[in-house]
Motif scaffolding. Structure first.
Motif, PDB file in Angstrom:
ATOM      1  N   HIS A 165      44.632  45.563  34.243  1.00 55.65           N
ATOM      2  CA  HIS A 165      45.034  46.966  34.104  1.00 55.65           C
ATOM      3  C   HIS A 165      44.188  47.904  34.962  1.00 55.65           C
ATOM      4  N   GLN A 166      42.882  47.617  35.096  1.00 59.51           N
ATOM      5  CA  GLN A 166      41.977  48.600  35.699  1.00 59.51           C
ATOM      6  C   GLN A 166      41.461  48.219  37.078  1.00 59.51           C
ATOM      7  N   ALA A 167      41.538  46.947  37.459  1.00 63.30           N
ATOM      8  CA  ALA A 167      40.942  46.509  38.723  1.00 63.30           C
ATOM      9  C   ALA A 167      42.008  45.852  39.588  1.00 63.30           C
ATOM     10  N   PRO A 168      42.811  46.635  40.290  1.00 58.70           N
ATOM     11  CA  PRO A 168      43.946  46.072  41.039  1.00 58.70           C
ATOM     12  C   PRO A 168      43.543  45.144  42.179  1.00 58.70           C
ATOM     13  N   GLY A 169      42.310  45.223  42.644  1.00 57.23           N
ATOM     14  CA  GLY A 169      41.877  44.367  43.745  1.00 57.23           C
ATOM     15  C   GLY A 169      41.270  43.057  43.306  1.00 57.23           C
ATOM     16  N   VAL A 170      41.224  42.809  42.011  1.00 57.12           N
ATOM     17  CA  VAL A 170      40.646  41.573  41.487  1.00 57.12           C
ATOM     18  C   VAL A 170      41.762  40.605  41.099  1.00 57.12           C
TER      19      VAL A 170
ATOM     20  N   LYS B 272      26.663  39.310  34.976  1.00 58.30           N
ATOM     21  CA  LYS B 272      25.449  38.780  35.584  1.00 58.30           C
ATOM     22  C   LYS B 272      25.766  37.880  36.768  1.00 58.30           C
ATOM     23  N   THR B 273      26.823  37.065  36.642  1.00 59.42           N
ATOM     24  CA  THR B 273      27.178  36.145  37.718  1.00 59.42           C
ATOM     25  C   THR B 273      27.531  36.886  38.993  1.00 59.42           C
ATOM     26  N   ILE B 274      28.284  37.978  38.886  1.00 60.36           N
ATOM     27  CA  ILE B 274      28.713  38.686  40.095  1.00 60.36           C
ATOM     28  C   ILE B 274      27.726  39.770  40.515  1.00 60.36           C
ATOM     29  N   GLY B 275      26.572  39.842  39.812  1.00 55.07           N
ATOM     30  CA  GLY B 275      25.493  40.697  40.274  1.00 55.07           C
ATOM     31  C   GLY B 275      25.560  42.125  39.815  1.00 55.07           C
ATOM     32  N   ILE B 276      26.214  42.380  38.706  1.00 52.12           N
ATOM     33  CA  ILE B 276      26.280  43.743  38.167  1.00 52.12           C
ATOM     34  C   ILE B 276      25.209  43.883  37.096  1.00 52.12           C
ATOM     35  N   GLU B 277      24.234  44.714  37.330  1.00 53.18           N
ATOM     36  CA  GLU B 277      23.130  44.852  36.394  1.00 53.18           C
ATOM     37  C   GLU B 277      23.169  46.185  35.662  1.00 53.18           C
ATOM     38  N   SER B 278      24.292  46.880  35.753  1.00 57.15           N
ATOM     39  CA  SER B 278      24.417  48.196  35.127  1.00 57.15           C
ATOM     40  C   SER B 278      24.741  48.048  33.647  1.00 57.15           C
ATOM     41  N   THR B 279      25.101  49.138  33.042  1.00 54.45           N
ATOM     42  CA  THR B 279      25.456  49.095  31.616  1.00 54.45           C
ATOM     43  C   THR B 279      26.698  48.260  31.365  1.00 54.45           C
ATOM     44  N   ALA B 280      27.425  47.948  32.461  1.00 52.02           N
ATOM     45  CA  ALA B 280      28.629  47.115  32.275  1.00 52.02           C
ATOM     46  C   ALA B 280      28.281  45.746  31.739  1.00 52.02           C
TER      47      ALA B 280
ATOM     48  N   THR C 240      33.990  49.030  36.139  1.00 54.72           N
ATOM     49  CA  THR C 240      33.000  48.848  37.197  1.00 54.72           C
ATOM     50  C   THR C 240      33.606  48.131  38.396  1.00 54.72           C
ATOM     51  N   LEU C 241      34.561  47.262  38.165  1.00 52.62           N
ATOM     52  CA  LEU C 241      35.181  46.474  39.241  1.00 52.62           C
ATOM     53  C   LEU C 241      36.462  47.124  39.768  1.00 52.62           C
ATOM     54  N   ALA C 242      36.747  48.341  39.357  1.00 48.57           N
ATOM     55  CA  ALA C 242      38.031  48.972  39.683  1.00 48.57           C
ATOM     56  C   ALA C 242      38.264  49.082  41.182  1.00 48.57           C
ATOM     57  N   SER C 243      37.216  49.270  41.971  1.00 50.97           N
ATOM     58  CA  SER C 243      37.382  49.455  43.424  1.00 50.97           C
ATOM     59  C   SER C 243      37.071  48.193  44.213  1.00 50.97           C
ATOM     60  N   GLN C 244      36.834  47.097  43.515  1.00 47.42           N
ATOM     61  CA  GLN C 244      36.419  45.870  44.195  1.00 47.42           C
ATOM     62  C   GLN C 244      37.632  45.021  44.595  1.00 47.42           C
ATOM     63  N   SER C 245      37.416  44.175  45.603  1.00 52.29           N
ATOM     64  CA  SER C 245      38.417  43.198  46.046  1.00 52.29           C
ATOM     65  C   SER C 245      37.760  41.832  45.997  1.00 52.29           C
ATOM     66  N   MET C 246      38.115  41.039  45.011  1.00 59.53           N
ATOM     67  CA  MET C 246      37.437  39.752  44.857  1.00 59.53           C
ATOM     68  C   MET C 246      38.349  38.752  44.152  1.00 59.53           C
ATOM     69  N   LEU C 247      37.973  37.500  44.308  1.00 57.07           N
ATOM     70  CA  LEU C 247      38.585  36.406  43.557  1.00 57.07           C
ATOM     71  C   LEU C 247      37.586  35.997  42.481  1.00 57.07           C
ATOM     72  N   LEU C 248      38.021  36.052  41.239  1.00 55.63           N
ATOM     73  CA  LEU C 248      37.158  35.737  40.107  1.00 55.63           C
ATOM     74  C   LEU C 248      37.678  34.462  39.435  1.00 55.63           C
ATOM     75  N   VAL C 249      36.872  33.414  39.469  1.00 50.09           N
ATOM     76  CA  VAL C 249      37.248  32.144  38.852  1.00 50.09           C
ATOM     77  C   VAL C 249      36.487  32.013  37.537  1.00 50.09           C
ATOM     78  N   LEU C 250      37.214  31.980  36.439  1.00 53.61           N
ATOM     79  CA  LEU C 250      36.628  31.814  35.110  1.00 53.61           C
ATOM     80  C   LEU C 250      36.859  30.369  34.679  1.00 53.61           C
ATOM     81  N   ASP C 251      35.797  29.586  34.685  1.00 53.71           N
ATOM     82  CA  ASP C 251      35.910  28.131  34.511  1.00 53.71           C
ATOM     83  C   ASP C 251      35.602  27.721  33.068  1.00 53.71           C
TER      84      ASP C 251
END
Length: 927
Positions: free
Chosen positions: A318-323, A270-278, A289-300
Motif C-alpha cells: 500500500h505505501q511503498a510502490p517501488g518495493v 535491521k537487515t536493510i540498514g534502517i536504524e531509525s524509529t522504523a 520509511t521505504l515509501a520512496s525506495q526501489s528494491m527487491l525484498l526477499v523474506l525467507d
C-alpha cells in the motif's frame, strides 16, 4: 509434429572470448556462465520473450515485438555491466547481442531459417557489451525508443543472396528507464546483502524463468513448497540475477531463526540498514520509511511467522510502490495481490539408461554432492539404476538427496538405497552451516508438522497409511472418527495442501499424496501415538468399502464400467496394501475375501493377472471362516473369472467353486447373481472344452434374464450365449452378438465391447466371413483403448491378422502383427499372440517361421497349464500344418517346431517382425 511459419524478432547472443576463459579456469567460467544465463533468462521472460536454446556460451531467444526484444537487449547489458566492471579485465564475460526481425520456421520448439542466421551474423558484428540490429529492427523501433543507431552498412550473410543492412545501437546510459522506480540509493547503505557466490542451481531454469515472469507483473510473489525443496536457493538465484535492476538493492531477510513474530519488523529494518524509529515501530512505520525506495525484498522462511509477515507485506504494497516482495514459505500469505508459485521437487529420469539419468536434475544434484565428498566418484552403468531408484524414492527432494549423498562414502550407493526404509534415522549429518532444521530429514519434517494445529497434526499422521495417494472420499472414510467428522477432514486436507505437506494432483476426482519421506514421518508419528494398528484397519475397511460401493453403482447401472476403472486404477497401491494387511492380520478374513472378490475386473484390465492369481490363491485359506453368504458366493464365482492357467487354481476346483456359488445365489434368491455366475461357468466350461456344460449353463442364464436387468448383465448373457452355445444357428449368433455389442456400448463398457468383438470375429472366421471380421476388428481398434487388457487387445489384433491374411492383404496384416507386439504384456505368455501370426508367416512363404511360431506357442501353453490349452480364437493350426505338410516332411516340421519352442520372447518377436524381410533367419537359427 506440425511446423509453422511466423514473423518474429530473434535475439542471438554469445560470450566474447569464451574459449580463452574456459582454458584459463573452466570451472569458474561455467559457474559464471550459469549465473549469466539465469540473468538473461529472467530478463527475457520479463520482456515476454522465450528462450529457444542455450547451447554452450550462446543464447537464442524470440520475441513477438522488436521493441521488446531491443529493450530486453538493453536490460541485459545494463544488468551485466556493473557485475563485469567489478572483475579483472581478463575475467570479464561480455555479451555480444544481435537482433533481427524476419520470417522463421518453428518445429518442436526450435527455430530455423534465414531470420535466425541473420541474427547470428549481427551478433558477430556487435561490440562486446553492445547490440547490433538489422535494418528491419531499426525501422520498427525508431519511433518507439529514444535511442540512436550508427549505420554499419550492408553486410553479407552466408547462403543469403541479398546483403543485410546493419546498425549498431548507441548503448543508452543506465538511467533507470528499465527499473521499476527511479530513486537514488542512500550513500550510507549497502547495495543489497546477497551472497557473492551461489551454489549451482540444478534443474531450475524453467522455475527461474517462470518466477521472473511473475515478478515482472506482480509486486508480491510467494514461492511455496515443502521443507527442503529448494525455495531459498531459487529465491537467492533469482535475486542475484535481478540485483542490478534495483536502485536500492536486493535484500535477503532470513526469518527462520525468529521465535517471536513481534520481531519481524525489527529484523527486516535491521537487515536493510534502517536504524531509525522504523526498526522499533510497527509495519506501517517501516513501510512509510521505504515509501520512496526501489528494491527487491526477499523474506525467507515465513511459514512460522506468516501472520506478522502478512501484515508487514500488506503495508508495503500500500505505501511503498517501488518495493517488490518475494517470500519463501511452506504456505501462502493469503493477502490481496499475492501471486503463488508452488515449487516442486527436482526432475527425475524419464527414460532408462545412463544418459537419461545424467540429464535429470535430481541425479545431477546427487552426483555433484557425492563428488564433493569423493572426488573420484563417477556414475556409471553399474551404479545408474541404484542412483536413479534412490532419487526416485526420495521424490527428487533436494535436501533428502543431499543428506543421502552424505552417506555414500560410508555405505555406498546401494547401501544407502537398501536402508531407505529407515530414512529418518539414516539421513542426517547435513552441513554445519545449514539451518538447524535442515541438518536432518526428521528435523525438517518435524518443523513442518509442529507448525500445524493439533487437529491438523492428527490428520497429517493418519494419512500416512495411504499408499500411492488417495481421494477425498477415501480419506474421509479412513480418517474421520470421533474427533474428526467428514467436514473436518476436508478442511484438514485443504490445510495440509496449503502448507505444502500434501501434494494435490489434478484429475477427476482430485488426488492427494504425501511425498515418501513425509509419509515415513507420518507413520512414525502414528506409531508414537499408538494409533497405527487402528488406522491400518480403518484404511483397509475404507478401501474395501470404496470397492464394494463402486461396483454396486456399476452393477445397478448408475456408473459406467470405464469410469469405474478410471476411478479405481489410481488406487491400486492402496488396494494392495489393504489386502496384504488383511491377509496377515488375524480375524480379518472378511476383508481378505472382499478385496480380491471386488477387484477381479480391475486387475484384469490392468493386466495384473500374476498378482490376481496370488490373491485368489492366498484367500482360499479363509473359505472355512464365517463369511456373509453373498460375499462368499461372489468370491467363489470370481475365482473362475480367469482361466485355470492364470488363476493358480485347478479347473476342477474352479468348477466346484462355481457350483457352490450357484447354490448360494439360489438360496439367497438372487437371480442376477446366479445369472452372472452362470456366465462365468459358461466361460470356464468352454475354456476347458466342456461344450455340453457351457451350453447348459448359458441356456439357463438366458432363460433367467429380464428386460429390466442392468444392460451390462444382459450384454454379458447375450455375448456368452452366442459364443459358447454350439447349437445356435448363424442368425441367432448374429442377433445375440449384436445385442451384446449394443448393451455394452449403452453403458460405456469398452472391455465388454472388445470381448464381444473378439468372440464375434471368432465366429466370423470359423464361417469364412472374413470381411465382416475385418470390419469388426478395425472398428473396435479405432475406439477407446484406455485401461484395455493387452491380453484381450492382442487377441482381437491376432484375429484381424488372420482375417486380413485370408483375404490376401498381407501388407496390412503384417503391420497389424507388428503393432500387436507393442501391446503384448512385457514378459507375458506368448500364447497371447495367437495362431494368426503363424498363418501370416505361412502365407508370406515363411513356412519355417510359421512352424517355429506354432512350436513356441505350443511350448508356452504347456508350460504351466492345468488343462490342455484351448485357443481364444478359431483353431488355425490345422490350416498352417496343411500348408507345411504340402511342402515339407514331418521330420523337418518337427525340427522347426522344436527350434521355436526354445526361443525366448525376443526371438519370437524377431520372427513376427521379419515378415517385412522374407528369407532372413532369426539369430542363431538355420532355415
Amino acid at each position: 509434429m506440425p511446423r509453422s511459419r511466423k514473423l518474429a524478432a530473434i535475439m542471438s547472443a554469445d560470450v566474447v572470448g569464451y574459449s580463452r576463459l574456459m582454458g584459463e579456469d573452466d570451472e569458474a567460467t561455467v559457474d559464471a556462465l550459469l549465473g549469466l544465463r539465469r540473468t538473461v533468462t529472467a530478463l527475457v521472460v520479463a520482456r515476454r520473450g522465450r528462450i529457444v536454446d542455450t547451447a554452450g556460451d550462446s543464447v537464442l531467444a524470440e520475441f513477438a515485438s522488436a521493441v521488446e526484444a531491443l529493450r530486453c537487449a538493453v536490460d541485459i547489458q545494463h544488468a551485466l555491466a556493473p557485475r563485469q566492471a567489478a572483475l579483472a579485465p581478463s575475467r570479464r564475460m561480455m555479451l555480444r547481442i544481435g537482433l533481427n526481425l524476419g520470417d522463421i520456421l518453428e518445429h518442436a520448439g526450435g527455430l530455423y531459417g534465414d531470420g535466425v542466421n541473420i541474427a547470428a551474423r549481427l551478433q558477430a558484428l556487435a561490440q562486446p557489451g553492445g547490440v547490433c540490429v538489422s535494418g528491419n529492427v531499426q525501422e520498427q523501433v525508431a519511433s518507439h525508443v529514444p535511442w540512436a543507431f550508427d549505420d554499419a552498412g550492408e553486410q553479407l550473410v552466408k547462403n543469403i543472396a541479398r546483403p543485410v543492412r546493419a546498425f549498431h545501437l548507441r548503448m543508452p546510459p543506465d538511467d533507470g528507464t528499465f527499473v521499476t522506480t527511479e530513486v537514488t540509493p542512500p550513500a550510507s547503505r549497502a547495495h543489497g546483502n546477497l551472497p557473492v557466490d551461489l551454489p549451482p542451481l540444478f534443474g531450475r531454469d524453467d522455475a527461474l524463468a517462470t518466477l521472473g515472469g511473475l515478478m515482472h507483473t506482480h509486486r508480491l510473489v510467494t514461492v511455496a513448497g515443502p521443507g527442503g525443496v529448494g525455495k531459498t536457493t531459487l529465491a537467492q538465484a533469482f535475486a542475484h540475477s535481478q540485483a542490478a535492476l534495483w536502485r536500492d538493492g536486493a535484500w535477503m531477510v532470513e526469518l527462520a531463526a525468529l521465535s517471536d513474530g513481534n520481531l519481524v519488523n525489527g529484523v527486516v529494518a535491521k537487515t536493510i540498514g534502517i536504524e531509525s524509529t522504523a526498526s522499533s515501530g510497527g509495519p506501517r512505520e517501516l513501510a512509510a520509511t521505504l515509501a520512496s525506495q526501489s528494491m527487491l525484498l526477499v523474506l525467507d522462511n515465513c511459514e512460522h511467522v506468516v501472520a506478522p509477515v502478512s501484515v508487514l507485506v500488506e503495508q508495503l504494497l500500500h505505501q511503498a510502490p517501488g518495493v517488490r516482495v518475494l517470500c519463501t514459505s511452506q504456505e501462502p500469505l493469503h493477502i490481496g495481490g499475492e501471486q503463488l508459485f508452488r515449487l516442486g521437487p527436482l526432475g527425475l529420469p524419464q527414460a532408462p539408461g545412463l544418459a537419461a539419468a545424467l540429464s535429470a536434475a535430481a541425479v545431477r544434484l546427487f552426483v555433484e554432492r557425492v563428488r564433493a565428498l569423493l572426488p573420484e566418484f563417477t556414475l556409471d552403468d553399474g551404479l545408474c539404476d541404484d542412483a536413479v531408484a534412490l532419487c526416485r524414492k526420495l521424490d527428487g527432494l533436494p535436501l533428502a538427496i543431499e543428506l543421502a549423498a552424505a552417506r555414500v562414502p560410508l555405505l555406498g550407493v546401494s547401501g544407502v538405497l537398501s536402508r531407505l526404509g529407515e530414512r529418518l534415522r539414516m539421513l542426517h549429518s547435513g552441513s554445519r552451516t545449514a539451518l538447524e532444521r535442515h541438518r536432518t530429514l526428521r528435523a525438517t519434517l518435524a518443523w513442518s508438522h509442529n507448525l500445524l494445529e493439533p487437529a491438523e497434526r492428527a490428520i497429517h499422521r493418519r494419512i500416512g497409511v495411504f499408499a500411492g495417494g488417495f481421494t477425498l472420499e477415501l480419506a474421509q472414510r479412513t480418517v474421520a472418527g470421533d474427533d474428526a467428522d467428514a467436514w473436518s477432514v476436508l478442511d484438514g486436507i485443504g490445510a495440509l495442501v496449503d502448507r505444502s505437506l500434501l501434494v494435490a494432483e489434478s484429475g477427476h476426482p482430485p488426488r492427494y499424496r504425501l511425498l515418501e519421506s513425509g509419509r515415513a514421518f507420518a507413520i512414525e508419528q502414528l506409531i508414537e501415538t499408538g494409533e497405527h494398528a487402528h488406522y491400518l484397519q480403518r484404511h483397509a475397511e475404507g478401501v474395501a468399502a470404496v470397492l464394494v460401493d463402486t461396483i454396486a453403482r456399476v452393477e445397478a447401472g448408475r456408473q459406467t464400467m470405464d469410469s469405474f476403472i478410471d476411478l479405481l486404477a489410481p488406487e491400486i497401491d492402496n488396494i494392495r496394501a489393504a489386502f496384504e494387511w488383511a491377509l496377515r492380520t488375524p480375524g480379518q478374513h472378511t476383508l481378505a475375501l472382499t478385496i480380491p472378490a471386488y477387484s477381479v475386473e480391475l486387475m484384469q484390465r490392468l493386466d495384473l493377472l500374476d498378482e490376481l492369481r496370488r490373491w485368489l490363491t492366498a484367500a482360499q485359506a479363509f473359505l472355512d471362516d464365517p463369511v456373509p453368504p453373498p460375499l462368499l458366493a461372489r468370491y467363489l464365482a470370481s475365482t473362475a473369472v480367469i482361466p485355470p492357467q492364470q488363476s493358480g487354481l485347478t479347473a476342477d476346483l474352479q468348477a466346484q467353486h462355481l457350483q457352490r456359488a450357484e447354490a448360494l445365489f439360489r438360496t439367497l434368491g438372487d437371480p442376477q447373481g446366479l445369472a452372472w455366475t452362470l456366465c462365468i461357468h459358461g466361460f470356464h466350461a468352454h475354456w476347458i472344452g466342456d461344450d455340453a456344460t457351457a451350453e447348459r449353463v448359458m441356456s439357463e442364464a438366458h432363460a433367467l434374464r429380464c428386460d429390466d436387468w442392468p444392460p451390462w448383465l444382459l450384454g454379458t448373457i447375450a455375448t456368452r450365449r452366442a459364443s459358447f452355445v454350439q447349437s445356435l444357428d448363424a442368425a441367432a449368433v448374429e442377433q445375440s452378438m449384436a445385442e451384446g455389442l449394443r448393451r455394452y456400448r449403452q453403458v460405456g463398457d469398452s472391455r465388454g465391447v472388445m470381448v464381444t468383438v473378439n468372440n464375434w470375429m471368432v465366429q466370423c472366421l470359423a464361417n469364412d466371413r472374413h470381411e465382416q471380421a475385418i470390419a469388426l476388428g478395425t472398428e473396435a481398434l479405432e475406439g477407446s483403448l484406455r485401461h484395455m487388457s493387452r491380453l484381450l487387445l492382442t487377441s482381437v489384433m491376432d484375429g484381424l491378422v488372420a482375417a486380413l491374411t485370408l483375404t490376401g492383404d498381407l501388407v496390412r496384416a503384417q503391420h497389424v502383427a507388428t503393432d500387436m507386439l507393442q501391446h503384448r504384456r512385457r514378459g507375458a505368455r506368448l500364447t497371447t499372440l495367437g495362431d494368426g501370426v503363424a498363418l501370416l508367416a505361412a502365407h508370406q512363404g515363411r513356412l519355417d517361421d510359421a512352424a517355429r511360431l506354432l512350436g513356441a506357442m505350443e511350448a508356452d501353453a504347456a508350460s504351466d497349464s492345468a488343462v490342455p490349452y484351448r485357443g481364444r480364437g478359431p483353431d488355425l493350426e490345422p490350416s498352417v500344418m496343411a500348408m507345411l505338410r504340402a511342402a515339407h516332411g514331418e521330420d523337418r516340421i518337427a525340427r522347426w517346431r522344436a527350434e521355436g519352442a526354445a526361443l525366448d520372447p525376443a526371438g519370437i518377436e524377431a520372427l513376427v517382425r521379419r515378415g517385412f524381410s522374407p528369407g532372413r533367419a532369426p539369430p542363431g537359427q538355420a532355415t
